[in-house]
Design a protein around this motif. Structure first.
Motif, PDB file in Angstrom:
ATOM      1  N   ILE A  60       4.641   2.241  -1.236  1.00 55.55           N
ATOM      2  CA  ILE A  60       5.293   3.465  -0.732  1.00 55.55           C
ATOM      3  C   ILE A  60       6.777   3.444  -1.102  1.00 55.55           C
ATOM      4  CG2 ILE A  60       5.951   4.775   1.337  1.00 55.55           C
ATOM      5  CD1 ILE A  60       3.370   3.809   2.655  1.00 55.55           C
ATOM      6  N   ALA A  61       7.413   2.311  -0.884  1.00 56.74           N
ATOM      7  CA  ALA A  61       8.847   2.198  -1.187  1.00 56.74           C
ATOM      8  C   ALA A  61       9.110   2.405  -2.681  1.00 56.74           C
ATOM      9  CB  ALA A  61       9.368   0.833  -0.744  1.00 56.74           C
ATOM     10  N   LYS A  62       8.249   1.848  -3.521  1.00 59.91           N
ATOM     11  CA  LYS A  62       8.406   2.031  -4.969  1.00 59.91           C
ATOM     12  C   LYS A  62       8.296   3.502  -5.329  1.00 59.91           C
ATOM     13  CE  LYS A  62       6.575  -2.364  -6.729  1.00 59.91           C
ATOM     14  NZ  LYS A  62       5.353  -3.013  -7.246  1.00 59.91           N
ATOM     15  N   HIS A  63       7.307   4.146  -4.741  1.00 60.75           N
ATOM     16  CA  HIS A  63       7.081   5.557  -5.044  1.00 60.75           C
ATOM     17  C   HIS A  63       8.279   6.406  -4.609  1.00 60.75           C
ATOM     18  CE1 HIS A  63       4.517   9.080  -5.870  1.00 60.75           C
ATOM     19  NE2 HIS A  63       5.237   9.637  -4.902  1.00 60.75           N
ATOM     20  N   ILE A  64       8.738   6.187  -3.392  1.00 63.19           N
ATOM     21  CA  ILE A  64       9.844   7.010  -2.875  1.00 63.19           C
ATOM     22  C   ILE A  64      11.118   6.786  -3.685  1.00 63.19           C
ATOM     23  CG2 ILE A  64      11.365   7.436  -0.901  1.00 63.19           C
ATOM     24  CD1 ILE A  64       9.035   6.805   0.946  1.00 63.19           C
ATOM     25  N   THR A  65      11.454   5.514  -3.920  1.00 61.51           N
ATOM     26  CA  THR A  65      12.709   5.250  -4.630  1.00 61.51           C
ATOM     27  C   THR A  65      12.640   5.769  -6.062  1.00 61.51           C
ATOM     28  OG1 THR A  65      11.930   2.971  -5.035  1.00 61.51           O
ATOM     29  CG2 THR A  65      13.502   3.302  -3.238  1.00 61.51           C
ATOM     30  N   GLU A  66      11.471   5.661  -6.665  1.00 60.17           N
ATOM     31  CA  GLU A  66      11.312   6.180  -8.021  1.00 60.17           C
ATOM     32  C   GLU A  66      11.509   7.697  -8.039  1.00 60.17           C
ATOM     33  OE1 GLU A  66       8.537   4.060 -11.180  1.00 60.17           O
ATOM     34  OE2 GLU A  66       7.472   5.594 -10.049  1.00 60.17           O
ATOM     35  N   GLU A  67      10.862   8.370  -7.089  1.00 59.71           N
ATOM     36  CA  GLU A  67      10.999   9.837  -6.981  1.00 59.71           C
ATOM     37  C   GLU A  67      12.456  10.246  -6.804  1.00 59.71           C
ATOM     38  OE1 GLU A  67       8.674  12.596  -6.865  1.00 59.71           O
ATOM     39  OE2 GLU A  67       7.565  11.045  -7.955  1.00 59.71           O
ATOM     40  N   LEU A  68      13.196   9.447  -6.040  1.00 55.65           N
ATOM     41  CA  LEU A  68      14.581   9.810  -5.723  1.00 55.65           C
ATOM     42  C   LEU A  68      15.577   9.257  -6.745  1.00 55.65           C
ATOM     43  CD1 LEU A  68      14.505   9.229  -1.832  1.00 55.65           C
ATOM     44  CD2 LEU A  68      14.400  11.436  -3.033  1.00 55.65           C
ATOM     45  N   ILE A 113       6.423   8.974  11.016  1.00 57.96           N
ATOM     46  CA  ILE A 113       5.406   7.914  10.980  1.00 57.96           C
ATOM     47  C   ILE A 113       4.501   8.132   9.760  1.00 57.96           C
ATOM     48  CG2 ILE A 113       3.288   7.135  12.153  1.00 57.96           C
ATOM     49  CD1 ILE A 113       4.868   7.265  14.760  1.00 57.96           C
ATOM     50  N   TYR A 114       4.261   7.077   8.992  1.00 63.42           N
ATOM     51  CA  TYR A 114       3.418   7.237   7.796  1.00 63.42           C
ATOM     52  C   TYR A 114       2.044   6.589   7.943  1.00 63.42           C
ATOM     53  CZ  TYR A 114       5.369   2.615   6.703  1.00 63.42           C
ATOM     54  OH  TYR A 114       5.752   1.301   6.769  1.00 63.42           O
ATOM     55  N   PHE A 115       1.845   5.805   9.006  1.00 65.01           N
ATOM     56  CA  PHE A 115       0.523   5.209   9.197  1.00 65.01           C
ATOM     57  C   PHE A 115       0.329   4.827  10.661  1.00 65.01           C
ATOM     58  CE2 PHE A 115      -2.803   1.888   8.831  1.00 65.01           C
ATOM     59  CZ  PHE A 115      -3.734   2.617   8.110  1.00 65.01           C
ATOM     60  N   GLU A 116      -0.835   5.158  11.193  1.00 66.68           N
ATOM     61  CA  GLU A 116      -1.123   4.858  12.603  1.00 66.68           C
ATOM     62  C   GLU A 116      -1.933   3.574  12.721  1.00 66.68           C
ATOM     63  OE1 GLU A 116      -0.210   6.336  15.311  1.00 66.68           O
ATOM     64  OE2 GLU A 116       0.501   8.326  14.670  1.00 66.68           O
ATOM     65  N   ALA A 117      -1.634   2.785  13.729  1.00 65.73           N
ATOM     66  CA  ALA A 117      -2.374   1.536  13.920  1.00 65.73           C
ATOM     67  C   ALA A 117      -2.803   1.390  15.375  1.00 65.73           C
ATOM     68  CB  ALA A 117      -1.494   0.364  13.532  1.00 65.73           C
ATOM     69  N   LYS A 118      -3.656   0.405  15.602  1.00 64.17           N
ATOM     70  CA  LYS A 118      -4.048   0.042  16.969  1.00 64.17           C
ATOM     71  C   LYS A 118      -3.851  -1.453  17.110  1.00 64.17           C
ATOM     72  CE  LYS A 118      -7.328   3.102  18.941  1.00 64.17           C
ATOM     73  NZ  LYS A 118      -7.725   4.324  18.521  1.00 64.17           N
ATOM     74  N   ASN A 119      -3.692  -1.908  18.337  1.00 64.23           N
ATOM     75  CA  ASN A 119      -3.596  -3.345  18.554  1.00 64.23           C
ATOM     76  C   ASN A 119      -4.967  -3.955  18.792  1.00 64.23           C
ATOM     77  OD1 ASN A 119      -0.867  -3.971  18.271  1.00 64.23           O
ATOM     78  ND2 ASN A 119      -0.416  -3.048  20.255  1.00 64.23           N
ATOM     79  N   THR A 120      -5.076  -5.241  18.501  1.00 61.89           N
ATOM     80  CA  THR A 120      -6.327  -5.952  18.766  1.00 61.89           C
ATOM     81  C   THR A 120      -6.015  -7.279  19.452  1.00 61.89           C
ATOM     82  OG1 THR A 120      -6.485  -7.402  16.826  1.00 61.89           O
ATOM     83  CG2 THR A 120      -7.162  -5.106  16.512  1.00 61.89           C
ATOM     84  N   ILE A 121      -7.011  -7.790  20.139  1.00 60.06           N
ATOM     85  CA  ILE A 121      -6.924  -9.148  20.684  1.00 60.06           C
ATOM     86  C   ILE A 121      -7.750 -10.044  19.771  1.00 60.06           C
ATOM     87  CG2 ILE A 121      -7.412 -10.643  22.660  1.00 60.06           C
ATOM     88  CD1 ILE A 121      -7.272  -8.130  24.451  1.00 60.06           C
ATOM     89  N   GLU A 223      16.515  11.991   5.409  1.00 61.24           N
ATOM     90  CA  GLU A 223      15.978  13.288   5.029  1.00 61.24           C
ATOM     91  C   GLU A 223      15.246  13.219   3.687  1.00 61.24           C
ATOM     92  OE1 GLU A 223      19.076  16.311   5.865  1.00 61.24           O
ATOM     93  OE2 GLU A 223      17.894  17.482   4.414  1.00 61.24           O
ATOM     94  N   ASP A 224      15.878  12.564   2.718  1.00 59.64           N
ATOM     95  CA  ASP A 224      15.271  12.450   1.383  1.00 59.64           C
ATOM     96  C   ASP A 224      13.941  11.694   1.454  1.00 59.64           C
ATOM     97  OD1 ASP A 224      17.500  13.684   0.449  1.00 59.64           O
ATOM     98  OD2 ASP A 224      18.436  11.870  -0.384  1.00 59.64           O
ATOM     99  N   PHE A 225      13.941  10.597   2.206  1.00 63.07           N
ATOM    100  CA  PHE A 225      12.712   9.808   2.321  1.00 63.07           C
ATOM    101  C   PHE A 225      11.613  10.621   3.004  1.00 63.07           C
ATOM    102  CE2 PHE A 225      13.166   5.052   1.506  1.00 63.07           C
ATOM    103  CZ  PHE A 225      14.271   5.179   0.691  1.00 63.07           C
ATOM    104  N   ASN A 226      11.990  11.365   4.055  1.00 65.21           N
ATOM    105  CA  ASN A 226      10.998  12.186   4.758  1.00 65.21           C
ATOM    106  C   ASN A 226      10.393  13.235   3.830  1.00 65.21           C
ATOM    107  OD1 ASN A 226      10.690  11.138   7.329  1.00 65.21           O
ATOM    108  ND2 ASN A 226      12.450  12.260   8.156  1.00 65.21           N
ATOM    109  N   LYS A 227      11.233  13.773   2.963  1.00 64.35           N
ATOM    110  CA  LYS A 227      10.740  14.786   2.035  1.00 64.35           C
ATOM    111  C   LYS A 227       9.668  14.193   1.121  1.00 64.35           C
ATOM    112  CE  LYS A 227      12.731  17.574  -1.046  1.00 64.35           C
ATOM    113  NZ  LYS A 227      13.876  17.656  -1.953  1.00 64.35           N
TER     114      LYS A 227
END
Ligand code: ARG
Length: 248
Positions: A60-68, A113-121, A223-227
């Protein structure tokens, strides 16, 4: 798929300790430093063969920074040190499967938020616990500074063992020094798949558990990252990355 994505980026400079790497293409663009805690596959971990930091967050970081139009450098540290490092301007953003919980909003700004998670035991001795309350009187491992640590602190009678790295928690569990560990579902799944003695039970979210990108307070990058994040959700890039890293 994984191989060709990685090969598309030329490795420019590995520091002596191997914890910092430049994963962009050597142009003159400004470099953004991403801070992470690479103990959290499939979000981020060190590839044992290439010693590169790889994962969902990294893609995700590679994609965003490349786009920007930025270059990207990644620095690895303990999870607990990420927000202090961001505050002292040792990085431009944090991606580490980090949840934008209210206390953190005082010291950092967060993306959507870009991904939702749940906790586990997670347990190693065959015992299954259905709720956090069932862990009262038990020794429970969590990552230092994580939301999981906060969740067990709220339950009376749990003996909390806070450790710096997820693999250390897994080790303690396997050797029987702790009774259980609280770990996010997708991360737990990887360890359970790789270790036949481990089991996990998903628990209901009592608090926010999704991941977002953290920035120093007032950062103009938010803002840029959110876009770009919104574009990635729209055009299917995010779904592709979710498939690549979480569905196998
Ligand atoms: N989502 C949890 C939190 O924000 C745990 C994240 C741990 N991340 C890591 N890279 N070890 O506290």
């Amino acid at each position: 798929m994984k191989k060709s994505m990685v090969a598309g980026f030329m490795l420019v400079g590995l520091t002596a300790c191997g914890s910092s790497e430049d994963v962009t293409n050597g142009s003159n663009a400004e470099t953004l430093v991403m801070l992470t805690s690479a103990d959290y596959p499939p979000y981020e971990s060190v590839d044992t063969e290439t010693e590169e930091i790889i994962g969902f967050d990294v893609d995700i970081a590679k994609h965003i920074t490349e786009e920007l139009g930025y270059e990207l450098e990644i620095q690895d540290m303990d999870f607990n040190g990420l927000l202090p490092a961001l505050q002292s301007e040792r990085g431009d953003f944090v991606m580490a499967g980090m949840t934008p919980k209210p206390e953190r909003l005082e010291n950092a700004d967060f993306s959507e938020i870009y991904f939702e998670a749940k906790n586990t035991i997670v347990t190693a001795d065959g015992t299954e616990y259905a709720t956090l309350e069932d862990l009262s009187g038990k020794k429970v491992g969590v990552q230092l500074g994580s939301i999981q640590e906060g969740e067990v602190e709220a339950i009376e009678g749990i003996e909390i063992v806070s450790l710096n790295k997820i693999p250390e928690i897994i080790q303690e569990l396997k050797s029987g020094r702790i009774d259980a560990a609280i770990i996010e579902d997708t991360v737990a799944k990887g360890y359970v798949d790789a270790n036949s003695d481990l089991k996990f039970t998903v628990i209901e979210n009592t608090e926010l558990a999704g991941s977002a990108i953290a920035f120093p307070k007032g950062s103009e990058l938010v803002e840029d990252f959110n876009k770009v994040l919104a574009e990635m959700k729209e055009d299917g890039t995010m779904d592709e990355l979710v498939k690549k890293w979480f569905e196998n």
